[in-house]
Design an enzyme around this catalytic site. Structure first.
Site, mmCIF file in Angstrom:
data_model
loop_
_atom_site.group_PDB
_atom_site.id
_atom_site.type_symbol
_atom_site.label_atom_id
_atom_site.label_comp_id
_atom_site.label_asym_id
_atom_site.label_seq_id
_atom_site.Cartn_x
_atom_site.Cartn_y
_atom_site.Cartn_z
ATOM 1 N N ILE A 113 0.866 -1.197 0.000
ATOM 2 C CA ILE A 113 0.000 0.000 0.000
ATOM 3 C C ILE A 113 0.892 1.233 0.000
ATOM 4 O O ILE A 113 0.572 2.255 -0.593
ATOM 5 C CB ILE A 113 -0.860 0.043 1.290
ATOM 6 N N ASP A 281 4.507 14.649 14.080
ATOM 7 C CA ASP A 281 4.780 14.549 12.645
ATOM 8 C C ASP A 281 3.450 14.500 11.878
ATOM 9 O O ASP A 281 3.191 13.560 11.122
ATOM 10 C CB ASP A 281 5.599 13.262 12.410
#
Lengths: 451, 128
Positions: A113, A281
């Protein structure tokens, strides 16, 4: 010098020469020189592979270590690497979980993915039901994401770090380089990298995040399947939805993206000011809008912490910032470890006040502009930026950027208000503070009653 | 007759006293509501502006707590009791502590499951 050492030296030399050329051999204005160096640094990291890409990514959330120009340039690091052949991934899973993925899972997708410098993600389905740490049951057949550390990456990083250690030792003996504390910096990077390479750490941070936001129906954190998770394999619930780059599709499906962006900003403020743990992040690839209209948070590899005194100080800084009070903002920043020498204090204060007028005295406030200017000011006055402070302001700017891409009118300082009010009020209502203030307050109240 | 007149005067006095008492309360109530309204309008940092702002801010905080207490007394159920800071504070604290402990336990279970997976894999490798 080893072959790897020669490669690194050659890349560094090539990009260093380009930077020197682009900065007019050091004759161009300072900002331009810094931009040229930052760009060369990014390209060199991309050319040198996983450990340097990771180093660059870690540096991109640390404006306390590198210049603002470098921080914003490293944000653009391309973490695109070719996929590892599925057989190599199968071998890692077999070694880590004791059987081939087709036996561990009901099904396993051979096509990844996502691929990145450290790990690669494959889709799969669970063979048996599993109850996550936060109590949610994943049924047999539930779709999961299996993140696998790329084979050989740990060895490559260890080799690079061995070289880096030798270079850091040498740099420590060179006056102008020693100022950057290369050994200490390297140790910090080593421990960050070690945390990133151990996927169990990421799983635990995610579970804790889910616990912190268990009462928020709009927050979705994938449950970790611990029976299928080890140091190099992280199996977690698959988050089905739209990336922030596909928000048009989400809105066509009836999702109120603007409301989610506002809520996302509040969620960030709650992480920082209430729980003291935050996702550091939050770039667009780590946020997913789920099909049922929630915000899905993924990849908890880089996280920050704030202690209760720091949270109170951050609230004071935010309040002072919202009111354009440079003096108070700097005073509160001291509690966060910012050490301002007396000699430069007046200049810094007036610089901050100028930045506040330019970037914050408007609606919506421009936090990024303010932060960039502020970090530049600190660099100009050679004031060290404390570690936690750097990571936090960078996270704040990233969240603002993501939220603004969805709704340009979002004001982060507004999102912080409910939490800062509570923190500041709690501080003011401490017994010792009340004892100090109550006599005057009572006199004022009596005067009002008599009047 | 004289006795009735004395009674009327006494009644009037009592009524007057009660009216004065009601008036004091009404004035205080209006003053309180005005302070609460002013306090609610304060922004972060305003509490430090001076004693008046401090009292207004305090009034707003007390009023918010009073509303929570009212909801709790009206029997909103355990949820509101837990979120209130009233008499059920201890129960709420215990619930929070219990939830945190339950999470720690579940997290520990996760760690053990992960370690068990690694141990099983090593066993499998050795046996193979």
């Amino acid at each position: 010098m080893s072959a790897r050492g020669r490669t690194i030296a050659a890349v560094a030399l090539r990009h260093g020469a380009t930077a020197a050329w682009r900065s007019g051999l050091g004759l161009r204005p300072r900002a331009e020189r810094r931009r040229a160096v930052a760009r060369a640094l990014r390209l060199a990291c991309e050319a040198l592979g996983p450990s340097f890409i990771k180093l660059g990514q870690l540096a991109s959330v640390r404006p306390d270590l590198v210049s603002p120009e470098t921080v914003f340039e490293l944000e653009r690091l391309q973490d695109r690497v070719p996929a590892v052949p599925v057989d190599a991934i199968r071998e890692v899973i077999r070694r880590e979980l004791g059987a081939a993925p087709e036996r561990v899972f009901a099904s396993f997708d051979p096509e990844p993915i996502a691929t990145a410098s450290i790990a690669q993600v494959h889709g799969a389905t669970l063979a048996a039901p599993y109850r996550g740490v936060n109590g949610r049951l994943l049924a047999a057949g539930a779709r999961v994401a299996v993140k696998v550390v790329r084979p050989g990456v740990a060895r490559l990083i260890a080799e690079d770090l061995t070289l880096a250690r030798r270079w850091a030792e040498r740099a420590e003996r060179i006056g102008w380089l020693a100022r950057w504390r290369p050994n200490a910096l390297l140790r910090e990077f080593e421990s960050s990298l070690a945390r990133e390479l151990d996927l169990r750490v990421e799983g635990r941070v995610g579970d804790r995040f889910a616990f912190d936001f268990a009462d928020d129906a709009l927050v979705m954190v994938p449950a970790v399947v611990w029976t299928h998770t080890t140091r190099s394999v992280l199996t977690s619930e698959f988050v089905d939805g739209w990336l922030l780059s596909e928000l048009g599709d989400a809105e066509r499906a009836g999702i109120d993206a603007r409301a989610l962006a506002t809520h996302g900003a509040e969620v960030f403020m709650r992480q920082v000011l209430v729980h003291g743990r935050y996702h550091a992040d939050l770039h667009p690839a780590n946020l997913i809008v789920t099909r049922d209209g929630r915000i899905g948070y993924v990849d908890f590899g880089i996280a920050g912490r704030t202690t209760p005194p720091q949270r109170r100080a951050i609230a004071q800084v935010l309040v002072a910032t919202a009111y354009g009070d440079a003096d108070r903002a700097l005073r509160a920043s001291r509690a966060l470890g910012l050490e301002v020498p007396e000699a430069v204090e007046p200049a810094l204060r007036s610089g901050v006040a100028r930045l506040m007028r330019a970037h914050l005295a408007r609606s919506p406030a421009d936090v990024r502009g303010f932060v960039t200017g502020f970090l530049g000011l600190l660099a100009e006055h050679r004031i060290a930026i404390p570690e936690g402070y750097g990571m936090l302001v960078k996270a704040l700017v990233t969240v603002e950027g993501v939220a603004r891409a969805i709704d340009p009118d979002i004001d982060l300082l507004e999102a912080a208000k409910p939490f800062t009010t509570r923190l500041v009020a709690d501080q003011l209502l401490r017994p010792e503070r009340l004892r100090e203030r109550l006599p005057a307050a009572l006199r004022a109240a009596l005067a009002e009653l008599v009047a | 007759m004289h006795h009735d007149a004395a009674l009327v005067y006494t009644m009037r006095d009592v009524l007057r006293f009660l009216a004065a008492w009601a008036l004091v309360h009404e004035s205080a109530d209006e003053g309180w509501r005005a302070a609460v309204a002013r306090g609610e309008g304060l922004a972060p940092g305003d509490l430090e502006r001076g004693p008046d702002a401090f009292v207004d801010g305090l009034a707003a905080l007390v009023d918010a707590e009073k509303e929570r207490l009212k909801r709790e007394l009206a029997g909103d159920g355990a949820g509101s009791a837990a979120s209130a800071g009233g008499p059920d504070r201890r129960d709420a604290d215990l619930t929070t502590a219990l939830e945190a402990l339950r999470f720690d336990l579940a997290e520990l279970r996760g760690r053990i499951e992960s370690l068990q997976a690694s141990v099983d894999a090593l066993h499998g490798e050795r046996d193979a």
